[in-house]
Design a protein around this motif. Structure first.
Motif, PDB file in Angstrom:
ATOM      1  N   SER A 629       0.838  -1.194   0.000  1.00 54.75           N
ATOM      2  CA  SER A 629       0.000   0.000   0.000  1.00 54.75           C
ATOM      3  C   SER A 629       0.872   1.242   0.000  1.00 54.75           C
ATOM      4  N   VAL A 630       0.320   2.308  -0.549  1.00 55.13           N
ATOM      5  CA  VAL A 630       0.924   3.638  -0.460  1.00 55.13           C
ATOM      6  C   VAL A 630      -0.129   4.559   0.130  1.00 55.13           C
ATOM      7  N   TYR A 631       0.314   5.565   0.877  1.00 54.60           N
ATOM      8  CA  TYR A 631      -0.647   6.410   1.574  1.00 54.60           C
ATOM      9  C   TYR A 631      -0.142   7.841   1.649  1.00 54.60           C
ATOM     10  N   GLY A 672       4.955   4.228   2.038  1.00 50.51           N
ATOM     11  CA  GLY A 672       4.534   2.967   1.446  1.00 50.51           C
ATOM     12  C   GLY A 672       4.950   1.811   2.334  1.00 50.51           C
ATOM     13  N   GLU A 673       4.214   0.716   2.223  1.00 47.20           N
ATOM     14  CA  GLU A 673       4.538  -0.473   3.007  1.00 47.20           C
ATOM     15  C   GLU A 673       4.272  -1.719   2.188  1.00 47.20           C
ATOM     16  N   ASN A 691       8.083  -0.691   6.114  1.00 52.21           N
ATOM     17  CA  ASN A 691       7.303   0.533   5.999  1.00 52.21           C
ATOM     18  C   ASN A 691       8.267   1.706   5.877  1.00 52.21           C
ATOM     19  N   VAL A 692       8.116   2.468   4.827  1.00 52.18           N
ATOM     20  CA  VAL A 692       8.939   3.658   4.602  1.00 52.18           C
ATOM     21  C   VAL A 692       8.014   4.873   4.576  1.00 52.18           C
ATOM     22  N   PHE A 693       8.346   5.902   5.358  1.00 53.08           N
ATOM     23  CA  PHE A 693       7.472   7.069   5.408  1.00 53.08           C
ATOM     24  C   PHE A 693       8.291   8.340   5.565  1.00 53.08           C
ATOM     25  N   ARG A 694       7.695   9.421   5.144  1.00 53.33           N
ATOM     26  CA  ARG A 694       8.323  10.730   5.256  1.00 53.33           C
ATOM     27  C   ARG A 694       7.276  11.734   5.743  1.00 53.33           C
TER      28      ARG A 694
END
Length: 833
Positions: A629-631, A672-673, A691-694
């Motif tokens: 998923s991307v968010y 995204g994860e 999980n990678v997030f900014r």
């Protein structure tokens, strides 16, 4: 799997018909009634098969189905109207025994029926039991964590750390996709387990109590709009099989810990009694180090170091007892009572080395002993009426919770170098009481084959009072009360807080071929009321500490799914959510954790609002499942914790710093994860996720720009292998990448857990051994900066831990536990805990 579903559906039908008994209709003669008896055994070993199902299907009216189940000795006795029947005896993973078109009248003994294992079905059931650890629905992902060996002897908080998208930091803080504003629910309801907005209770209850964890990143309108990150719904076990069954678990470990829990269930045709009772003792040593370096010319100090060691011990008792009564075939009432009683002592020793700008040096040692006593009580009543078997139902929930927390903390600080003298001798008393009332009604109306309409109301009313008293020995010889115990009226106060929420929602879902959608709208009114009792002559507030705020908001939600096939789909979700300030975040009186650091709430803090978009993809292969998923999230008036100088100093000229929450203008978060579940063989299972997030924050406060941006990530791998001798070996590795906010930078963190388990006593019991944090590497390291000081910190909340565990199952083997789960709870509207 298909056979399991068929039997589960059959059991539900039979239960709804109220025929799990030796007969239902009294009266009638032998010519009009028939009694069928017999015994069911395992053909291979001759052991009786409890809970095997006898199915009687009328040949004249195939929709007329009756029957019963076997007892602990494998026997059954069922009464039914005389007539011609197709007879079947079924048990999961066994071949079905079947007799066609037999006339039954009077008394009929079918004798001993031997069932043999269906090898192909058995393999499917066992493999599926290991594979089905994730299920994707319109608005959530469902994870079954009950079989993770690393959860043996662990807590609910530990189990959450095994779930993709979720991270639990070294201090017990829970985050979802890197965002700590998470709403925690128990069985779909707020619970006394999370009293005062704290997750401490989740660190006291055993992970073995969990049935599944639902990660809801795009909540539908039926959920409370609280929690900008989303919702974690922890569904606890409650067996729905007839008869008596349950488990007993005991664990012990080092550092000293002990836990004993029993989970018992007894079900009849009309009643379902459930009970969980547990006791836990735990000693959790830890340490911390703070190194503050002052900029030249900004202070009397060059450097101050604080080295802390703490020894935390806690005792906790919890009890959950309840019953479900089936008034009719369509109507049931569930009543339950929960209590949690705990007390603990946290002893902290703090060695303070101070290096002055003129080259001098002194050292102080402070001891802080926090004695805490917690009492939580919760009473719940749930009413459910099924208008038909198509999902048309009404549920009503009433819930009352009462929490009380009593804390007494003596603090003493002495200077040992260059000379011995007492510089602080204080006592902090804090009593917090909170009462919560919940009223909720949900109505579900199926429309046609695929459509569903829902509507409901939810009222949540919270009332809390916090009494804070600081008193200490007057150590200033220039004051008239020198040597006496005096009250600090500048910090002593009583804060009263109310939060009243009224909400109405409606939503509609439908499916057209491969396309499904669920859209809804929620209206919420939030009222926040705060008042302070204090000595006005001692306190000069720059603001009015009393407030009465009212917020009205609309919260739309939409979730869409497109199915490419049975094993592949794509989802798109949108929701708007709110982050309401807690009472301790807006309490205007400062509380003192040390002489040089205080925390002060901000009564001007307003709710933050977030709009979130989520795009997900699921693909299943024969031995592999992929979810991605991307968010994107935009939050306005987001909360930010800032540290600033108060302009005041201690009696020995140390600057006093204040930490407080504020509303920043905005925060953008995107990421995204991905998660992969791989079963290369029956003896191996691998589960990995990342999980990678900014986030980008923008805001200014008191002339200081607190804007910041940060790219971070975390990943975990869970591998389970069956060794020779049927010993299960599981390894869980977790890494959280470095992160940064407006004032601090945090280094990466790596933790490795391992566990071993073996079934004994004919699979009725399991022994286990696990090590949490094998390399003792669960240490948080960070650096924060203000215009005058740079602070480096290192915190290890809990050291490496060893655990030995034992689980015994009453009237259920491990295989039966795995087969018997899946649809026990159905929707999220289960009350009870």
């Amino acid at each position: 799997m298909r056979q399991w579903l068929r039997v589960a559906a059959l059991l539900f039908v039979l239960l709804g018909c109220g025929i799990f008994s030796f007969g239902q209709e009294p009266g009638g003669d032998a010519q009009r009634r028939t009694t069928i008896t017999g015994k069911v055994i395992d053909k291979e070993n001759g052991q009786p098969l409890e809970f095997a199902t006898l199915v009687l299907q009328s040949t004249e009216d195939p929709n007329n189905i009756t029957g019963g189940i076997t007892d602990a000795e494998g026997k059954f006795e069922v009464e039914a109207p005389a007539g011609r029947y197709n007879i079947r005896v079924e048990f999961i993973s066994y071949k079905t025994y079947e007799v066609k078109d037999r006339m039954l009248r009077g008394r009929n003994d079918l004798g001993t029926i031997s069932l043999s294992l269906d090898v192909s079905t058995l393999e499917a059931v066992e493999v599926t039991g290991e594979r089905t650890t994730v299920e994707i629905k319109l608005d959530k992902k469902v994870y079954n964590v009950g079989k993770d060996l690393t959860n043996a002897g662990a807590t609910i908080s530990d189990a959450l750390n095994n779930v993709p998208s979720v991270a639990v930091d070294v201090e017990g803080g829970i985050s979802l996709r890197g965002n700590q504003n998470v709403r925690i629910l128990i069985n779909g309801r707020p619970s006394a387990l999370a009293g005062f907005g704290s997750t401490d209770a989740l660190q006291q209850l055993p992970a073995d109590a969990i049935e599944r964890i639902e990660v809801i990143t795009s909540p539908s309108a039926r959920y409370d709009a609280e929690g900008t990150a989303g919702i974690l719904n922890i569904v606890l076990k409650r067996d729905k099989t007839l008869g008596f069954n349950g488990t007993f678990q005991a664990n012990g470990g080092y550092p000293e810990s002990f836990q004993a829990t029993s989970n018992l269930n007894y079900r009849t045709k009309k009643f379902n009694f459930f009970n969980t009772i547990g006791y836990r003792y735990r000693n959790s040593p830890g340490r911390a180090l703070n190194d503050n370096i002052y900029n030249p010319g900004s202070s009397n100090f060059d450097r101050i170091t604080e080295e802390r060691d703490w020894d935390r011990t806690s005792n906790g008792f919890n009890l959950n007892i309840g019953t479900e009564y089936f008034i009719t075939e369509q109507t049931s009432v569930t009543a339950s009572f929960f209590t949690r009683l705990s007390d603990g002592v946290d002893l902290t020793t703090n060695i303070n080395d101070r290096f002055y700008a003129d080259g001098s040096f002194d050292q102080s040692v402070s001891t802080e002993e926090e004695n805490e006593e917690d009492r939580s009580y919760q009473t719940s009543l749930n009413f459910r009426h099924n208008f038909n078997e198509d999902g048309h139902n009404l549920t009503v929930d009433l819930q009352y919770s009462e929490d009380k927390e009593d804390v007494n903390t003596p603090i003493e600080e002495r200077i040992f170098a260059p000379q011995d003298s007492l510089i602080r001798d204080d006592d902090v008393f804090e009593i917090q009481e909170q009462n919560d009332y919940l009223v909720q009604a949900d109505y579900v109306l199926p429309i046609g084959e695929n459509a569903r309409f829902e509507a409901g109301y939810r009222g949540s009313f919270e009332n809390s009072e916090t009494d804070y008293l600081l008193q200490g020995l007057q150590l200033d010889p220039t004051l008239p009360d020198f040597g006496e115990v005096v009250v600090n009226f500048g910090l002593t106060n009583t804060f009263n807080f109310e939060q009243n929420i009224n909400a109405f929602y409606t939503q509609y879902g439908n499916k057209f071929g491969k396309f499904s959608f669920l859209a809804g709208l929620r209206l919420e009114n939030t009222r926040l009321i705060g008042s302070v009792d204090f000595n006005e002559n001692e306190v000069d507030f720059p603001f009015d500490p009393n407030f009465d705020k009212n917020f009205l908001g609309l919260f739309p939600t939409a979730n869409l799914t497109w199915e490419f096939g049975e094993s592949e789909n794509i989802t798109l979700g949108y929701n708007r959510r709110i982050n309401r300030p807690r009472s301790w975040q807006i309490n205007p009186f400062p509380s003192q954790s040390s002489r040089t650091n205080i925390f002060q709430g901000n009564p001007s803090l307003n709710p933050a609002y977030a709009n979130t978009f989520d795009l997900g993809y699921l693909k299943r292969w024969d031995k592999l499942t992929l979810t991605t998923s991307v968010y994107y999230q935009l939050e306005t008036d987001s909360f930010e914790w800032i540290t600033e100088e108060t302009g005041e100093v201690t009696s020995d000229n140390i600057p006093i710093l204040r930490r407080t929450p504020i509303n920043l203008s905005s925060e953008e978060r995107y990421g995204g994860e991905a998660a992969v579940l791989w079963n290369p063989s029956k003896w191996m299972r691998i589960n990995t996720s990342a999980n990678v997030f900014r986030f980008v924050k923008d805001g200014e406060y008191n002339g200081t720009d607190f804007g910041a941006s940060n790219l971070s990530w975390f990943a975990r791998m869970n591998a389970k292998v069956t060794l020779p001798g049927k010993i299960d070996w599981q390894t869980n590795a977790f890494y959280r990448g470095p992160s940064e906010n407006a004032q601090s930078r945090t280094e990466g963190l790596f933790i490795l857990n391992v566990a071993f388990a073996k079934d004994i006593f004919k699979d009725n019991a399991t022994i286990s051994f696990n090590v949490n944090d094998v390399f003792n590497s669960g240490v948080r390291r960070s650096v924060s900066e203000t215009p005058r000081v740079t602070s480096t910190s290192e915190t290890q909340w809990r050291v490496r831990q060893f655990q030995v565990g034992f689980v015994y199952r009453f009237n259920q083997t491990k295989r039966q536990q795995q087969r018997g789960r899946g649809n026990d709870y159905g929707d999220d509207d289960e009350g009870g805990f």
